[in-house]
Design a protein around this motif. Structure first.
Motif, mmCIF file in Angstrom:
data_model
loop_
_atom_site.group_PDB
_atom_site.id
_atom_site.type_symbol
_atom_site.label_atom_id
_atom_site.label_comp_id
_atom_site.label_asym_id
_atom_site.label_seq_id
_atom_site.Cartn_x
_atom_site.Cartn_y
_atom_site.Cartn_z
ATOM 1 N N UNK A 194 0.859 -1.107 0.437
ATOM 2 C CA UNK A 194 0.045 0.577 -0.012
ATOM 3 C C UNK A 194 1.197 1.421 0.093
ATOM 4 N N UNK A 195 2.102 1.730 0.507
ATOM 5 C CA UNK A 195 2.930 2.754 1.132
ATOM 6 C C UNK A 195 3.421 2.044 -0.648
ATOM 7 N N UNK A 196 4.105 2.029 -2.130
ATOM 8 C CA UNK A 196 4.486 1.457 -2.779
ATOM 9 C C UNK A 196 3.538 2.185 -3.276
ATOM 10 N N UNK A 197 2.277 1.476 -3.272
ATOM 11 C CA UNK A 197 1.366 2.161 -4.832
ATOM 12 C C UNK A 197 1.066 3.737 -4.355
ATOM 13 N N UNK A 198 0.969 3.784 -2.458
ATOM 14 C CA UNK A 198 0.204 5.425 -2.461
ATOM 15 C C UNK A 198 1.535 6.771 -2.582
ATOM 16 N N UNK A 199 2.923 6.272 -2.998
ATOM 17 C CA UNK A 199 4.031 6.666 -3.224
ATOM 18 C C UNK A 199 4.357 6.737 -4.895
ATOM 19 N N UNK A 200 3.507 5.867 -5.671
ATOM 20 C CA UNK A 200 3.413 5.822 -6.537
ATOM 21 C C UNK A 200 2.267 7.091 -7.785
ATOM 22 N N UNK A 201 1.316 7.500 -7.260
ATOM 23 C CA UNK A 201 0.274 7.929 -6.982
ATOM 24 C C UNK A 201 1.195 9.411 -6.691
ATOM 25 N N UNK A 202 1.755 9.758 -5.933
ATOM 26 C CA UNK A 202 2.231 10.877 -5.366
ATOM 27 C C UNK A 202 3.222 11.338 -6.097
ATOM 28 N N UNK A 203 4.382 10.002 -6.644
ATOM 29 C CA UNK A 203 5.015 11.294 -7.710
ATOM 30 C C UNK A 203 4.447 11.213 -9.168
ATOM 31 N N UNK A 204 2.799 10.523 -9.058
ATOM 32 C CA UNK A 204 2.178 11.138 -10.476
ATOM 33 C C UNK A 204 1.666 12.508 -10.296
ATOM 34 N N UNK A 205 1.108 12.824 -8.703
ATOM 35 C CA UNK A 205 0.435 13.729 -8.710
ATOM 36 C C UNK A 205 1.871 14.776 -9.093
ATOM 37 N N UNK A 206 3.389 14.552 -8.154
ATOM 38 C CA UNK A 206 4.096 15.712 -8.365
ATOM 39 C C UNK A 206 4.432 16.094 -9.869
ATOM 40 N N UNK A 207 4.505 14.898 -10.468
ATOM 41 C CA UNK A 207 5.879 15.278 -11.552
ATOM 42 C C UNK A 207 4.945 15.233 -12.621
ATOM 43 N N UNK A 208 3.383 14.505 -12.420
ATOM 44 C CA UNK A 208 2.705 14.379 -14.168
ATOM 45 C C UNK A 208 3.962 13.008 -14.630
ATOM 46 N N UNK A 209 3.801 12.201 -14.024
ATOM 47 C CA UNK A 209 4.419 11.229 -14.951
ATOM 48 C C UNK A 209 3.291 10.307 -15.439
ATOM 49 N N UNK A 210 3.986 9.516 -16.288
ATOM 50 C CA UNK A 210 2.968 8.843 -16.746
ATOM 51 C C UNK A 210 3.703 7.065 -16.377
ATOM 52 N N UNK A 211 2.647 6.500 -15.488
ATOM 53 C CA UNK A 211 3.042 5.421 -15.338
ATOM 54 C C UNK A 211 2.473 3.881 -15.715
ATOM 55 N N UNK A 212 2.543 2.993 -16.235
ATOM 56 C CA UNK A 212 2.006 1.837 -17.031
ATOM 57 C C UNK A 212 2.276 1.095 -15.795
ATOM 58 N N UNK A 213 1.791 0.014 -15.009
ATOM 59 C CA UNK A 213 1.866 -0.437 -13.874
ATOM 60 C C UNK A 213 1.298 -1.791 -14.654
ATOM 61 N N UNK A 214 1.787 -2.720 -14.291
ATOM 62 C CA UNK A 214 2.170 -4.035 -14.994
ATOM 63 C C UNK A 214 2.131 -4.964 -13.845
ATOM 64 N N UNK A 215 0.963 -5.734 -13.419
ATOM 65 C CA UNK A 215 0.433 -6.195 -12.442
ATOM 66 C C UNK A 215 -0.515 -7.038 -12.450
ATOM 67 N N UNK A 216 -0.763 -8.784 -11.880
ATOM 68 C CA UNK A 216 -2.126 -9.972 -11.904
ATOM 69 C C UNK A 216 -2.995 -9.642 -10.923
ATOM 70 N N UNK A 217 -2.815 -8.721 -10.435
ATOM 71 C CA UNK A 217 -3.570 -8.203 -8.870
ATOM 72 C C UNK A 217 -4.366 -6.768 -9.613
ATOM 73 N N UNK A 218 -4.989 -7.262 -9.259
ATOM 74 C CA UNK A 218 -7.037 -6.310 -9.713
ATOM 75 C C UNK A 218 -7.367 -5.896 -8.332
ATOM 76 N N UNK A 219 -7.182 -5.621 -6.861
ATOM 77 C CA UNK A 219 -6.933 -5.126 -5.801
ATOM 78 C C UNK A 219 -5.784 -3.710 -6.239
ATOM 79 N N UNK A 220 -4.272 -4.070 -6.685
ATOM 80 C CA UNK A 220 -3.755 -3.067 -6.404
ATOM 81 C C UNK A 220 -4.334 -2.246 -8.408
ATOM 82 N N UNK A 221 -4.512 -2.845 -9.537
ATOM 83 C CA UNK A 221 -5.048 -1.902 -10.612
ATOM 84 C C UNK A 221 -6.523 -0.978 -9.950
ATOM 85 N N UNK A 222 -7.243 -1.850 -9.417
ATOM 86 C CA UNK A 222 -8.911 -0.935 -8.180
ATOM 87 C C UNK A 222 -8.235 0.072 -7.505
#
Lengths: 329, 306
Positions: A194-222
């Motif tokens: 959860x912390x790492x995902x929050x961190x990635x969202x924060x990075x996206x918000x602060x730097x307007x980075x596009x993120x391609x998140x590869x996962x098999x976990x639908x929870x992470x996606x949602x």
């Protein structure tokens, strides 16, 4: 709508097996990632999602891989670039983080040296103290409490969550426009996840980075994505905004995936699952590759590979009989 | 780091002690009577007893050992009865020759072995790989004395480029060190190749590439640096084989070194020389392993605290 960062068109990745035998791992996928957007790429193991990301970065071995199609990043055709030109993009404009943070860092190199390597490579002319300051800043950005100490550590002295933070710090150290995260949380426990995902969202918000998140976990996606691409056996089977996908899945495979996730508060006798397993790359079924496992399959499904077509606003699906799926759902 | 080296050096002391006991007992372990050997075949029983007394062999073991080891600490390695000189005098001209030969052999074999291994790993499955591994198989399979003789045949007899033996100048060292190092070169080529192939497939190498590092740096700074841990370990293990090789090769090329001295001394049952040589070779082996361990710890942070 934000500008398109990455545009993948009809990407096909084949691996050499034996002398003249090629097997297709990714069979013509097309998608886009826009600035400031987190796009989820989901699918079972072996569906080609990691191969897709490594193809975009051109990190497959040249000797046994054939990549065709078109990958455009900010107007540059990545598949046509020369190797040194590609090196300038890697880690600088497109960065990548991986599944196993502990093994993704060089075990015999201090964290500082690994960060420095990335920073000074893409920012020539920085003085030693400037590079050091950027290392500290990069670690601070990912919420590492004592950057000076961590910089002196070796990877084996850090926990998995810390290693992944270091990986993200390294990936973000040159402020890339696009971050490809290949199962970044799979090897971590849930709280760290959860912390790492929050961190990635924060990075996206602060730097307007596009993120391609590869996962098999639908929870992470949602939790994190705004748009989702579902892959099956080397093809994209469905693409939709995240809410739409969970509320209104069109493809039988997507439907099966969503149903097979256990949910609190919903009593079921037996968790539904998709029968069978992902087909072997060398023995792909003809026509729709999901047909042998599909509850809605008809004889004509095996005739030819269905195309990805628009079925609603921003919603694409590769099943011509999606209406039946919806009716029964 | 200093603490680690100190600990490692101190741990050599008990080992040397054990080795010295074994070497000392050697004179009593091998068949035959040392006193009779020294006194000569024609000596009377009384003369043999006199020699036994002179050598101190009539005393109990422990005083004998103490006397011997004290002598060694004072630089008295014993007396060569065959040559009628002290062992130290025999060693003095031969030691630098053997050490120089060993250094030459290690240097070329490690360098060439690593280069072949790295090139083979990068070109895995292609012609250069096959060629490299062919050289490696040859190096492992050919016995060093045979290789020495063949080199002599080709370069000395047929081409007349290099001397067949002896050490008039530096050219005399070329063929012996080629013969001595071939085995190590071959083993290192194989170890380097397999270790590099393994490391090039590791996640951190992919990370290094994803950072945008040029391939040469990915290979040298990441994959090879990790492989060097394996390479150091194997090199240290091969030193024993190298010492054994020096015995054979020095004989083949008639080089007046310590290996040749060992063979001659065994022939004459010159006990005190044999003892001193075994002690020296054990010490050499330990020192080289110490150097390897220190290098290992310098490169691999994970062993330092253990």
């Amino acid at each position: 709508m934000a500008e398109t960062l990455l545009e993948v068109k009809d990407l096909k990745t084949e691996f050499k097996r034996g002398k003249k035998d090629w097997i297709t791992a990714v069979n013509g996928v097309s998608f886009q990632v826009r600035a400031g957007e987190i796009v989820g790429l989901v699918g079972e193991s072996g569906c080609g999602k990691s191969v897709t990301s490594l193809s975009v970065m051109r990190l497959h071995s040249k000797h046994n891989t054939r990549i065709t199609g078109e990958v455009t990043f900010e107007g540059k055709h990545l598949l046509e670039l020369k190797e040194p030109e590609m090196q300038e993009i890697r880690g600088n404009e497109i960065s990548m983080i991986f599944q196993e943070p502990m093994s993704a860092l060089d075990p015999i190199m201090r964290i500082e040296d690994q960060l420095t390597e990335a920073i000074s490579l893409h920012n020539q002319g920085l003085s030693k103290s400037e590079v050091h300051a950027r290392c500290v800043r990069a670690l601070k950005l990912v919420g590492i409490p004592e950057p000076e100490m961590t910089l002196r550590n070796y990877p084996h002295e850090l926990s998995g969550g810390m290693c992944q933070r270091v990986m993200i710090a390294m990936a973000m150290s040159c402020e890339p426009k696009l971050l490809i995260a290949d199962e970044p949380t799979t090897a971590l426990d849930v709280t760290i996840q959860a912390q790492i995902l929050a961190l990635m969202e924060q990075i996206r918000n602060e730097h307007n980075t596009g993120i391609l998140l590869i996962t098999h976990d639908l929870g992470v996606v949602a939790e994190t994505c705004s748009r989702v691409i579902v892959m099956y056996a080397g093809n994209i089977v469905e693409e939709a905004p995240v809410k739409e996908l969970f509320r209104n899945p069109h493809h039988p495979y997507t439907k099966g995936l969503i149903e097979s996730v256990p949910r609190l508060g919903r009593r079921v006798r037996r968790l539904p699952s998709i029968p069978g397993s992902v087909p072997d790359l060398s023995a792909m079924p003809s026509g729709c590759r999901f047909a042998p496992r599909c509850a809605y399959a008809r004889p004509e499904c095996s005739a030819r590979l269905p195309e990805l077509v628009e079925v609603g606003p921003d919603h694409k699906c590769a099943c011509p009989f999606y209406a039946n799926v919806r009716k029964e759902a | 780091m200093g603490k680690y080296i100190l600990k490692r050096v101190l741990s050599m002391i008990p080992l040397l002690f054990v080795v010295s006991i074994l070497v000392f007992l050697f004179i009593h372990l091998i068949p035959g009577d040392a006193a009779r050997q020294v006194a000569g075949a024609t000596a009377t029983a009384g003369e043999v007893e006199a020699v036994r007394k002179q050598l101190g062999l009539d005393q109990p073991l422990i005083p004998q050992y103490i006397q011997w080891i004290t002598g060694i600490f004072h630089g008295d390695l014993g007396i060569s009865y065959t040559n009628n000189t002290t062992v130290a005098e025999l060693f003095a001209p031969r030691l630098p020759i053997t050490i120089y030969l060993t250094i030459c052999s290690i240097t070329w074999s490690v360098l060439i072995g690593i280069v072949i291994g790295v090139v083979a790993a990068i070109n895995r499955g292609r012609t250069l790989d096959m060629l490299g591994m062919l050289i490696a198989i040859a190096g492992i399979s050919l016995p060093n004395f045979w290789l020495g003789l063949q080199l002599m045949q080709i370069f000395s007899v047929n081409l007349g480029l290099l001397p067949t033996g002896g050490l008039e100048d530096w050219r005399g060292y070329i063929l012996p060190s080629l013969a001595m190092g071939a085995g190590i070169m071959a083993i290192l080529a194989r170890v380097t190749r397999s270790s590099m192939i393994e490391n090039l497939g590791k996640d951190y190498v992919r990370t290094a590439r994803a950072k945008g590092l040029p391939e040469s740096r990915v290979i040298m700074a990441h994959a090879f640096k990790n492989s060097s841990i394996d390479i150091i370990t194997v090199t240290a293990l091969q030193i024993g084989a190298l010492i054994a090789g020096s015995v054979v090769v020095e004989t083949v090329f008639s080089i007046p070194g310590l290996g040749r001295l060992l063979v001659d001394s065994i022939g004459f049952r010159d006990y005190e020389v044999i003892q001193a040589l075994i002690l020296f070779f054990s010490f050499e082996y330990m020192v080289i392993n110490l150097i390897a361990d220190v290098l290992y710890a310098l490169i691999n942070p994970r062993v330092r605290y253990e």
